[in-house]
Enzyme design. Structure first.
Site, short mmCIF file in Angstrom:
data_model
loop_
_atom_site.label_atom_id
_atom_site.label_comp_id
_atom_site.label_asym_id
_atom_site.label_seq_id
_atom_site.Cartn_x
_atom_site.Cartn_y
_atom_site.Cartn_z
N LYS A 1 7.60 34.42 -49.69
CA LYS A 1 6.72 33.50 -50.78
C LYS A 1 5.97 32.86 -51.80
O LYS A 1 5.75 32.19 -52.86
CB LYS A 1 5.19 34.02 -49.92
CG LYS A 1 5.23 34.37 -48.27
CD LYS A 1 4.00 34.88 -47.63
CE LYS A 1 3.57 36.04 -48.92
NZ LYS A 1 4.09 37.27 -48.22
N ARG B 1 -5.64 35.56 -45.61
CA ARG B 1 -4.63 37.08 -45.23
C ARG B 1 -5.08 37.61 -43.97
O ARG B 1 -4.90 39.18 -43.36
CB ARG B 1 -4.65 38.33 -46.41
CG ARG B 1 -3.14 38.75 -46.74
CD ARG B 1 -3.47 39.23 -47.49
NE ARG B 1 -1.97 39.89 -47.96
CZ ARG B 1 -1.16 39.74 -48.89
NH1 ARG B 1 -1.77 38.93 -49.90
NH2 ARG B 1 0.31 40.50 -49.09
N ARG C 1 13.66 44.66 -54.42
CA ARG C 1 13.00 43.89 -55.89
C ARG C 1 12.58 44.89 -56.68
O ARG C 1 12.37 45.50 -57.09
CB ARG C 1 11.28 43.25 -55.55
CG ARG C 1 10.79 43.06 -56.18
CD ARG C 1 9.72 42.01 -55.44
NE ARG C 1 8.61 42.37 -54.50
CZ ARG C 1 8.02 41.90 -53.83
NH1 ARG C 1 7.74 41.06 -54.04
NH2 ARG C 1 6.67 42.69 -53.28
N ARG D 1 7.40 46.63 -59.07
CA ARG D 1 5.80 46.99 -58.34
C ARG D 1 5.43 48.22 -57.84
O ARG D 1 6.06 49.10 -57.19
CB ARG D 1 5.75 45.54 -57.44
CG ARG D 1 5.85 44.78 -57.94
CD ARG D 1 4.75 43.48 -57.14
NE ARG D 1 4.24 44.06 -55.99
CZ ARG D 1 3.71 43.01 -55.61
NH1 ARG D 1 4.26 41.70 -55.48
NH2 ARG D 1 3.10 42.68 -53.92
N ARG E 1 1.79 47.46 -45.91
CA ARG E 1 1.69 46.49 -46.33
C ARG E 1 2.23 45.58 -44.87
O ARG E 1 1.67 44.97 -44.42
CB ARG E 1 1.85 46.27 -47.34
CG ARG E 1 1.86 46.75 -48.41
CD ARG E 1 2.53 46.69 -49.95
NE ARG E 1 3.23 45.12 -50.13
CZ ARG E 1 4.26 45.25 -50.69
NH1 ARG E 1 4.67 46.36 -51.29
NH2 ARG E 1 4.76 44.04 -51.15
P1 ADP Z 1 2.70 41.37 -50.75
O1 ADP Z 1 2.86 39.51 -50.04
O2 ADP Z 1 4.24 41.23 -51.07
O3 ADP Z 1 2.81 41.70 -50.46
P2 ADP Z 1 1.20 40.49 -52.76
O4 ADP Z 1 1.19 40.53 -54.57
O5 ADP Z 1 0.66 39.07 -52.40
O6 ADP Z 1 2.21 41.11 -52.47
O7 ADP Z 1 0.17 41.23 -52.36
C1 ADP Z 1 -0.35 41.93 -53.03
C2 ADP Z 1 -1.52 43.53 -52.53
O8 ADP Z 1 -2.45 42.38 -52.89
C3 ADP Z 1 -1.55 43.61 -51.05
O9 ADP Z 1 -0.79 44.37 -50.62
C4 ADP Z 1 -3.14 43.57 -51.36
O10 ADP Z 1 -3.69 45.37 -51.24
C5 ADP Z 1 -3.82 42.25 -52.13
N1 ADP Z 1 -4.03 41.18 -51.43
C6 ADP Z 1 -3.29 40.16 -52.06
N2 ADP Z 1 -3.97 39.24 -51.98
C7 ADP Z 1 -4.85 39.71 -51.22
C8 ADP Z 1 -6.25 39.05 -49.85
N3 ADP Z 1 -6.08 37.83 -49.55
N4 ADP Z 1 -7.03 39.74 -49.18
C9 ADP Z 1 -7.03 41.08 -49.93
N5 ADP Z 1 -5.93 41.70 -50.57
C10 ADP Z 1 -5.00 40.84 -51.01
#
Ligand code: ADP
Ligand code: ZN
Length: 217
Positions: free
Chosen positions: A13, A88, A127, A160, A171
């Protein structure tokens, strides 16, 4: 074009949202990047968010939704946006509906990056992320420049903090429990398009471009 990219972590994504938003001059709204930005700035919000992110849990809805609302207001001045990592869960999807109705900017498209869990694990383990511009690389599938630095800006690459074994598993669970049900939610609204998350980044990009061209007509 106003789109959501939905899919498990590691589905591609973020990489594709960056490329497609550049190609079509869309605003790329990544809640992960926004949250990591608040941590870097050591803001109050960042201090709160960090605890959840390091555990692989969702940051509380009201914090994330406030960030998204602010960005979407600014998005009115753009040709559109790609939301990457939001919504999410169901509550966020409903909050988003409200914001979009207030701003009078309906969605055009939700892309579901369907990705087998083995692919997700492999992607997250390999990654590497640029510490200065945030671009994603993968040791095998999307290698950085030969000197081991970011091929975009020359920045230093890092792992990361949430790409560690246990956090990755958490996750994945969080995605299955909370975000996957949104596939149904958007299918009912007739907005859903499936893209395979398992293909190469190049193939994924080509497929998305075809989809965006078709939708733009
Ligand atoms: P990935 O999709 O690879 O897990 P992201 O960078 O999108 O990585 O998200 C990393 C972290 O940021 C998530 O595990 C969560 O803790 C937080 N996060 C990101 N977007 C949201 C969201 N919409 N609601 C709640 N937490 C979020
Ligand atoms: Zn970089």
């Amino acid at each position: 074009m106003r789109a959501i990219f939905l899919g498990p972590p590691g589905a591609g994504k973020g990489t594709q949202a960056q490329r497609i938003s550049e190609a079509y001059q869309l605003m790329h709204i990544s809640t992960g990047d926004l949250l990591r930005g608040t941590i870097k700035d050591n803001s109050e919000l960042g201090r709160k968010a960090r605890v959840y992110m390091e555990r692989g849990e969702l940051v509380p809805d009201e914090l994330v939704t406030a960030l998204v609302r602010e960005r979407l207001r600014a998005a009115r001045r753009h040709r559109g946006f790609i939301l990457d990592g939001y919504p999410r869960n169901q509550a966020q999807a409903l909050a988003l509906d409200e914001i979009l109705a207030e701003e009078e900017i309906p969605l055009d498209l939700v892309v579901h990056f369907e990705t087998p869990v083995e692919v997700v694990r492999d992607r997250l383990m390999g990654r590497r992320v640029c510490s200065s511009c945030g671009t994603n690389f993968h040791l095998k599938a999307l290698p950085p420049s030969p000197n081991g630095r970011c091929s975009r800006c020359g920045g230093e690459l890092m792992i990361r903090p949430d790409d560690q074994d246990q956090t990755v598993e958490q996750r994945i669970r969080v995605y299955e429990d909370f975000a996957r049900p949104l596939v149904k939610f958007y299918r009912k609204k007739d907005l859903l398009h499936k893209v395979s998350g398992a293909q190469t980044a190049g193939d994924q990009y080509a497929e998305l471009k075809r989809l965006f061209e078709r939708k733009a007509k």
